[in-house]
Design a protein around this motif. Structure first.
Motif, PDB file in Angstrom:
ATOM      1  N   ASP A 121      -4.959  42.913  19.642  1.00 24.35           N
ATOM      2  CA  ASP A 121      -5.103  44.010  20.592  1.00 24.35           C
ATOM      3  C   ASP A 121      -6.582  44.363  20.811  1.00 24.35           C
ATOM      4  O   ASP A 121      -7.293  44.693  19.876  1.00 24.35           O
ATOM      5  N   GLY A 123      -7.811  46.897  22.137  1.00 28.63           N
ATOM      6  CA  GLY A 123      -8.068  48.309  21.842  1.00 28.63           C
ATOM      7  C   GLY A 123      -8.484  48.531  20.402  1.00 28.63           C
ATOM      8  O   GLY A 123      -9.342  49.363  20.114  1.00 28.63           O
ATOM      9  N   VAL A 124      -7.856  47.774  19.481  1.00 29.55           N
ATOM     10  CA  VAL A 124      -8.177  47.929  18.061  1.00 29.55           C
ATOM     11  C   VAL A 124      -9.618  47.487  17.805  1.00 29.55           C
ATOM     12  O   VAL A 124     -10.360  48.126  17.050  1.00 29.55           O
ATOM     13  N   GLU A 126     -12.002  47.503  20.000  1.00 25.07           N
ATOM     14  CA  GLU A 126     -12.846  48.527  20.606  1.00 25.07           C
ATOM     15  C   GLU A 126     -12.976  49.740  19.673  1.00 25.07           C
ATOM     16  O   GLU A 126     -14.069  50.282  19.495  1.00 25.07           O
TER      17      GLU A 126
END
Lengths: 222, 338
Positions: A121, A123-124, A126
């Protein structure tokens, strides 16, 4: 039954061949993972770099990996004979098959690592950047743990592929179950030994696949 | 605390540039809860991600806590980022780590001792009310619980600023309220500066001190929430508030068919303690004007009560004017609308 007679089978030979296969598998898988993992991480990182120079490096590395993956394994064995000799001293037997097995499987595994890392992911990653992680912390603490199920699945596929590669390495007197099947079954028409060797390889692949699936399931948290 | 100077962010290559932010200036005070509201695509996400340089602005400066982030090298930026917590719309927790390990993540980055980690994480688990979930994995938690883990993780490194990137947009209304209450609590407890971006006026109204409205990459209106909310100037702001109050059609109906000679519709705004006083009733009693309520709200902005009534005064022209003057004198805001 089918006119087969297993009483003449030399079980000692079967045992030795099985052990040889396991030894080839173990050693070549180990080195393929050790070499393929960092290459896979490198591929993943280089593809995302903001520097054009690094991305150019990615295309080169990616090209080399593709070349190694497209050379038929049997040709790789022969082509590598001088290199194999200089690394392990011999170009035949169990030892002599390990370098070509590793060169054949490591790029394959590297691609699987890259694919597994791509699944992590964004997002992780980031969030880890936002928390002030360094690049190495992101690799060790985020990418690899998050990709663990994918990496284990990749290892399983690699090791199963190696089983069929070890069979081909019989061509250079590599020994093992594949060698046995070809030598006795194909050249000497001793169908019983061929069947046994093939059955053992099927069992081996099944066991490896099951163990791999188990591990993947154990580490999947999604 | 946070100072954005002439911030511009453009995407794409020359010739096909899209501008997400254009020369934006913004100043956020220490200890306040600052909200940025805008439609999707207005640039609000880019704006908050520029505050810790997850996005590097094309030009302009980002100052946080007196440090110009845009001038820092990689290592220094990593160190500064540890003082800026961030929570996300989709939580972004490590799926392979337990609640405990997720919260411990920022502490392990700076090689905190095991005992200190244990102490800090336990404290945070209690703060966000997840003590009994410490060994669960994120997939076993509800959305609200995941965001609580996100908040605990963001607080682990004792940040000075907390950035909330649409932190409640993936949550249902009830959970949203509980997360907002938690944010308000930690803002008070630690005097933590909170910046949040959202597309919901309700979020701004609940906890923000000040708000900026972002539209097409620039800020079109900003100020204390009470001011912006009760007296919006820009059309985009009005639109957001209309969504929240939902008063368009009903009001139009109520205003129909008036002759205008002996009646006058006005909007009266009460703020603070005046909200609960009987000012209107006293005033009309004195001036002899009658009124009908067409529409009304009494609610709070953050913790400030406010009321907004639309009423129709009936009486002589002079008496109505007198009433309006008296209301203004008593500190209410009156706006003639019809």
């Amino acid at each position: 039954m089918l006119g087969l007679d297993f009483s003449q089978v030399d079980w000692n030979e079967i045992g030795t061949a099985t052990l040889d296969t396991l030894r080839m598998l173990g050693a070549s898988a180990l080195f393929s993972f050790i070499i393929g993992l960092p290459i896979g991480v490198l591929l993943y990182m280089a593809a995302r770099s903001t520097s054009g120079f690094v991305r150019f490096g990615y295309s080169i590395l990616s090209f080399i990996v593709n070349i190694l993956r497209s050379v038929p394994f049997i040709i790789l064995i022969v082509a590598m004979i001088p290199i194999t000799k200089s690394i392990v001293g011999v170009s035949y037997g169990v030892l002599g098959t390990i370098p070509p097995l590793v060169v054949g499987a490591a790029p394959f595994f590297a691609r699987l690592v890259e694919t597994a890392l791509n699944e992590v992911d964004k997002g992780v990653i980031e969030a880890a950047h936002a928390m002030g992680s360094s690049t190495s912390q992101i690799v060790w603490r985020v990418l690899l743990p998050e990709a663990r199920p994918g990496l284990l699945a990749g290892m399983t596929i690699t090791i199963v592929t190696l089983v069929s590669y070890t069979a081909m390495s019989g061509q250079v007197g590599g020994g093992g179950l594949g060698d046995l099947a070809i030598k006795y079954g194909y050249y000497r028409y001793e169908t019983e030994i061929m069947i046994l060797a093939v059955v053992l390889m099927i069992v081996l692949v099944q066991l490896l696949q099951m163990a791999g699936d188990r591990l993947v399931r154990h580490f999947t948290r999604k | 605390m946070i100072e954005l100077k002439q911030l511009t962010k453009q995407y794409g290559k020359a010739g096909r540039m899209t501008t997400a932010l254009s020369g934006l200036n913004l100043s956020i005070e220490k200890g306040e809860i600052f909200g940025v509201i805008g439609h999707s695509g207005a640039g609000k996400s880019t704006l908050i991600r520029c505050m810790n340089l997850l996005e590097r602005p094309t030009s302009g400066e980002v100052w946080v806590g007196g440090v110009n982030l845009t001038s820092l090298g990689k290592k220094q930026l990593q160190a500064e980022r540890r003082k800026i917590g961030m929570i996300f719309q989709h939580f972004n927790l490590l799926s392979s780590a337990t609640v405990y390990d997720n919260i411990a993540f920022p502490l392990r980055l700076i090689k905190t001792s095991k005992a200190d980690i244990e102490r800090k994480v336990s404290e945070l688990l209690n703060l966000v009310g997840l003590a009994e979930h410490r060994d669960k994995y994120p997939s076993q938690l509800s959305g609200g619980q995941k965001q609580r883990v996100g908040i605990a993780r963001a607080l682990a490194s004792d940040p000075e600023v907390l950035l909330c990137d649409e932190a409640t947009s993936a949550l249902d209304p009830q959970t949203t309220d509980s997360i907002l209450r938690l944010l308000l609590d930690i803002n008070k407890k630690f005097n933590l500066t909170i910046v949040l971006i959202t597309h919901e006026m309700h979020v701004i109204q609940s906890i923000c001190d000040r708000v900026a409205v972002i539209h097409q990459g620039g800020i079109v209106e900003q100020g204390p929430v009470t001011e912006v909310f009760l007296k919006p100037k820009h059309e985009v702001t009005r639109e957001f508030i209309r969504q929240e109050m939902d008063n368009g059609d009903a009001l139009r109906l109520a205003l129909q068919g008036q002759d205008g000679s002996s009646s006058q519709a006005v909007q009266i705004t009460f703020l603070g303690s005046k909200t609960y006083e009987s000012i209107l009733s006293h005033t009309v009693h004195e001036t002899g004007v009658n009124f009908a309520i067409l529409q009304g709200t009494i609610s709070t902005i953050k913790e400030t009560p406010y009321g907004q009534l639309i009423v129709r005064f009936e009486g002589s022209k002079g008496a109505i004017e007198d009433t309006i003057r008296r209301l203004l004198d008593q500190g209410l805001d009156v706006e003639v609308i019809h």
